[in-house]
Enzyme design. Sequence first.
Site, PDB file in Angstrom:
ATOM      1  N   HIS A  84      37.617  33.537  11.877  1.00  0.00           N
ATOM      2  CA  HIS A  84      36.735  34.449  12.588  1.00  0.00           C
ATOM      3  C   HIS A  84      36.572  33.975  14.024  1.00  0.00           C
ATOM      4  CE1 HIS A  84      32.496  36.521  12.818  1.00  0.00           C
ATOM      5  NE2 HIS A  84      33.279  36.815  13.849  1.00  0.00           N
ATOM      6  N   GLU A 126      36.375  37.459  20.522  1.00  0.00           N
ATOM      7  CA  GLU A 126      36.054  36.035  20.415  1.00  0.00           C
ATOM      8  C   GLU A 126      36.251  35.333  21.754  1.00  0.00           C
ATOM      9  OE1 GLU A 126      34.718  34.317  17.653  1.00  0.00           O
ATOM     10  OE2 GLU A 126      34.350  36.434  17.249  1.00  0.00           O
ATOM     11  N   HIS A 130      32.842  33.844  22.991  1.00  0.00           N
ATOM     12  CA  HIS A 130      32.790  32.407  22.708  1.00  0.00           C
ATOM     13  C   HIS A 130      33.781  31.587  23.533  1.00  0.00           C
ATOM     14  CE1 HIS A 130      30.140  33.250  19.333  1.00  0.00           C
ATOM     15  NE2 HIS A 130      30.996  34.162  18.913  1.00  0.00           N
TER      16      HIS A 130
END
Length: 234
Positions: A84, A126, A130
């Site tokens: 993930h 992502e 992040h």
Amino acid sequence: MFHSRLHSFSRLVISLSLSLVVAAGLAAFAGDARAQDKRQNAPGEFDFYVLALSWSPSFCEETAERGGRSHMQCGGRPYAFVVHGLWPQYENGFPEYCQRPAPRLNRNIVSSMLDLMPAPGLIFNEWDKHGTCSGLEGRSYFETIRKARAAIKIPAEYLDLSQAKTVAPAEVEEAFVKANPGLSNAAVSVTCNRTRLSEVRICLNKDLQFRACDELERRACRRDQVTMPPIRGG
């Protein structure tokens, strides 16, 4: 006269009470601001990573139940645990969207990651949320994800799950601890929804060594048992 004075006194008390409430709220806000990590959303300034491994069959069943459109990872390929994300974390809380707009991500990088993160949308998201907080440029960040994933051995019993399996979250944690020397229960946790196992999350330091983290436990699954749907095609 007495009632008039009493009324005035009551209004004064209410006014003072409201002032105290507002002052307390402002103080709390100021306290929260002070408590907020001073590095908040500064790229590269964080304490450790969380590697999140999603149980793909659960994701696909939940997507189907919500009536969502078909997802790339929910096609014919038999995905089990997929990445993930690799999330920079503070000891309390986490940074996100550390560069707006995020630096453009080369599509060759996206293509190279589809074996671990089977959807371009997931990879772009992502990176934006992040990856920009890692302090790394795009290629280095996704190389770090690949190294982090390579450092984790998936327990044998979850590699080719052909039938639905009922598990206790603690049982899954123990299986990962047993399969990965150096990993402790303090560095791994399981998340779930109402009925299914969702993810296994593992804490790693910046050198991708296992490390304990209290933050993980606060978001762990609290159910006694959950289901792991079988791998598609199993």
